[in-house]
Design an enzyme around this catalytic site. Structure first.
Site, PDB file in Angstrom:
ATOM      1  N   ASP A 139       0.893  -1.167   0.000  1.00  0.00           N
ATOM      2  CA  ASP A 139       0.000   0.000   0.000  1.00  0.00           C
ATOM      3  C   ASP A 139       0.929   1.215   0.000  1.00  0.00           C
ATOM      4  OD1 ASP A 139      -1.479   2.218   0.759  1.00  0.00           O
ATOM      5  OD2 ASP A 139      -2.609   1.142   2.293  1.00  0.00           O
ATOM      6  N   ASN A 173      -6.451  13.059 -10.540  1.00  0.00           N
ATOM      7  CA  ASN A 173      -7.222  13.522 -11.712  1.00  0.00           C
ATOM      8  C   ASN A 173      -6.967  15.023 -11.880  1.00  0.00           C
ATOM      9  OD1 ASN A 173      -9.186  15.013 -10.098  1.00  0.00           O
ATOM     10  ND2 ASN A 173      -9.905  12.996  -9.469  1.00  0.00           N
ATOM     11  N   GLY A 189      -9.582   5.082  -5.665  1.00  0.00           N
ATOM     12  CA  GLY A 189      -8.340   4.343  -5.869  1.00  0.00           C
ATOM     13  C   GLY A 189      -7.201   4.867  -5.016  1.00  0.00           C
ATOM     14  N   ASP A 217      -5.608   7.617  -5.221  1.00  0.00           N
ATOM     15  CA  ASP A 217      -5.825   9.031  -4.876  1.00  0.00           C
ATOM     16  C   ASP A 217      -6.609   9.153  -3.558  1.00  0.00           C
ATOM     17  OD1 ASP A 217      -5.922  11.778  -5.176  1.00  0.00           O
ATOM     18  OD2 ASP A 217      -7.319  11.772  -6.857  1.00  0.00           O
ATOM     19  N   SER A 234      -2.762   5.119 -14.210  1.00  0.00           N
ATOM     20  CA  SER A 234      -3.777   4.919 -15.278  1.00  0.00           C
ATOM     21  C   SER A 234      -4.321   3.500 -15.403  1.00  0.00           C
ATOM     22  CB  SER A 234      -3.272   5.357 -16.670  1.00  0.00           C
ATOM     23  OG  SER A 234      -3.284   6.755 -16.786  1.00  0.00           O
ATOM     24  N   THR A 235      -3.787   2.545 -14.636  1.00  0.00           N
ATOM     25  CA  THR A 235      -4.198   1.141 -14.864  1.00  0.00           C
ATOM     26  C   THR A 235      -5.394   0.717 -14.031  1.00  0.00           C
ATOM     27  OG1 THR A 235      -2.752   0.173 -13.185  1.00  0.00           O
ATOM     28  CG2 THR A 235      -1.810   0.524 -15.386  1.00  0.00           C
ATOM     29  N   GLY A 236      -5.936   1.625 -13.226  1.00  0.00           N
ATOM     30  CA  GLY A 236      -7.116   1.306 -12.437  1.00  0.00           C
ATOM     31  C   GLY A 236      -8.359   1.798 -13.156  1.00  0.00           C
ATOM     32  N   VAL A 237      -9.027   2.769 -12.556  1.00  0.00           N
ATOM     33  CA  VAL A 237     -10.263   3.324 -13.120  1.00  0.00           C
ATOM     34  C   VAL A 237     -10.043   3.884 -14.534  1.00  0.00           C
ATOM     35  CG1 VAL A 237     -11.974   5.167 -12.804  1.00  0.00           C
ATOM     36  CG2 VAL A 237     -11.227   3.822 -10.852  1.00  0.00           C
TER      37      VAL A 237
HETATM   38  P1  ADP Z   1      -6.097   5.661 -12.315  1.00  0.00           P
HETATM   39  O1  ADP Z   1      -7.320   6.537 -12.224  1.00  0.00           O
HETATM   40  O2  ADP Z   1      -4.853   6.444 -12.722  1.00  0.00           O
HETATM   41  O3  ADP Z   1      -6.328   4.449 -13.152  1.00  0.00           O
HETATM   42  P2  ADP Z   1      -6.387   4.142  -9.813  1.00  0.00           P
HETATM   43  O4  ADP Z   1      -6.148   4.650  -8.431  1.00  0.00           O
HETATM   44  O5  ADP Z   1      -7.770   3.738 -10.183  1.00  0.00           O
HETATM   45  O6  ADP Z   1      -5.785   5.261 -10.791  1.00  0.00           O
HETATM   46  O7  ADP Z   1      -5.426   2.900 -10.079  1.00  0.00           O
HETATM   47  C1  ADP Z   1      -4.038   3.015 -10.287  1.00  0.00           C
HETATM   48  C2  ADP Z   1      -3.323   1.843  -9.628  1.00  0.00           C
HETATM   49  O8  ADP Z   1      -3.208   2.106  -8.226  1.00  0.00           O
HETATM   50  C3  ADP Z   1      -4.044   0.499  -9.750  1.00  0.00           C
HETATM   51  O9  ADP Z   1      -3.052  -0.496 -10.029  1.00  0.00           O
HETATM   52  C4  ADP Z   1      -4.603   0.284  -8.342  1.00  0.00           C
HETATM   53  O10 ADP Z   1      -4.700  -1.091  -8.023  1.00  0.00           O
HETATM   54  C5  ADP Z   1      -3.502   0.924  -7.517  1.00  0.00           C
HETATM   55  N1  ADP Z   1      -3.815   1.273  -6.119  1.00  0.00           N
HETATM   56  C6  ADP Z   1      -5.012   1.534  -5.545  1.00  0.00           C
HETATM   57  N2  ADP Z   1      -4.842   1.814  -4.237  1.00  0.00           N
HETATM   58  C7  ADP Z   1      -3.507   1.733  -3.989  1.00  0.00           C
HETATM   59  C8  ADP Z   1      -2.685   1.887  -2.834  1.00  0.00           C
HETATM   60  N3  ADP Z   1      -3.204   2.218  -1.648  1.00  0.00           N
HETATM   61  N4  ADP Z   1      -1.339   1.698  -2.959  1.00  0.00           N
HETATM   62  C9  ADP Z   1      -0.788   1.391  -4.150  1.00  0.00           C
HETATM   63  N5  ADP Z   1      -1.507   1.232  -5.283  1.00  0.00           N
HETATM   64  C10 ADP Z   1      -2.841   1.393  -5.197  1.00  0.00           C
END
Ligand code: ADP
Length: 170
Positions: free
Chosen positions: A10, A24, A32, A34, A117-120
């Protein structure tokens, strides 16, 4: 010479000089990573972000880390995936380059990146990982770059993809 490695963690728990936020354009928080960073840093982070007037995609801005173990947060805005023909690759590469350039000007010695960028935002993980590794390698030898650069993966699956990419020499 800087070291580059991938770990599973984390990102809000890392006691490095700086962590990078996948923010964003508003810089006013989101879901996520952020959301996790804002909730761990506390309300002073949002207050400082409000003074920054947002951030364009591909650019980066810096704040304090407040209640985080990290002293600084660099906020960068990755591209939303629109299928790959909307400049996504260049914008994602710019996130890594501009974050590291900003880190260098603040004499940051250690920094961790999430998988921007790989999440939402929907960027396919393998392609995003190749860009992350290549962009960091392109600039990590420049003056004042952090000595320790970490890719912080949230899942075991992401870590495996990063580790495979780090083994490739392209
Ligand atoms: P984006 O909008 O840029 O895609 P996200 O936050 O949705 O951002 O996802 C980006 C990455 O961060 C994903 O791989 C997600 O699994 C990861 N992520 C989410 N929470 C955490 C955290 N607490 N620590 C590290 N990585 C995280």
């Amino acid at each position: 010479m800087s070291t580059l490695r991938a770990i599973q963690a984390d990102i809000t728990t890392l006691a490095l000089d700086c962590i990078v936020n996948a923010a964003n354009e508003s810089l006013l928080g989101g879901g996520g990573v952020d959301g996790a960073i804002h909730s761990a840093a506390g309300p002073q982070l949002l207050a400082q972000c409000r003074t920054l007037r947002g951030c364009a995609t591909g650019e980066a801005k810096i704040t304090g880390g407040f209640r985080l173990p990290a002293r600084y947060v660099i906020h960068t805005v990755g591209p939303v995936w629109h299928g790959g023909n909307a400049g996504e690759a260049e914008l994602l590469a710019a996130c890594y380059r501009n974050s590291l350039a900003l880190a260098a000007t603040h004499h940051i010695q250690s920094i961790a990146f999430p998988a921007i960028s790989t999440g939402v935002y929907g960027y396919p993980l393998a392609a995003a990982t190749d860009i992350a590794v290549r962009s960091v390698r392109q600039v990590m030898g420049q003056p004042d770059m952090p000595q320790e650069i970490v890719f912080c993966c949230f899942s075991e699956r992401d870590l495996a993809v990063y580790q495979a990419a780090l083994l490739r020499q392209d």
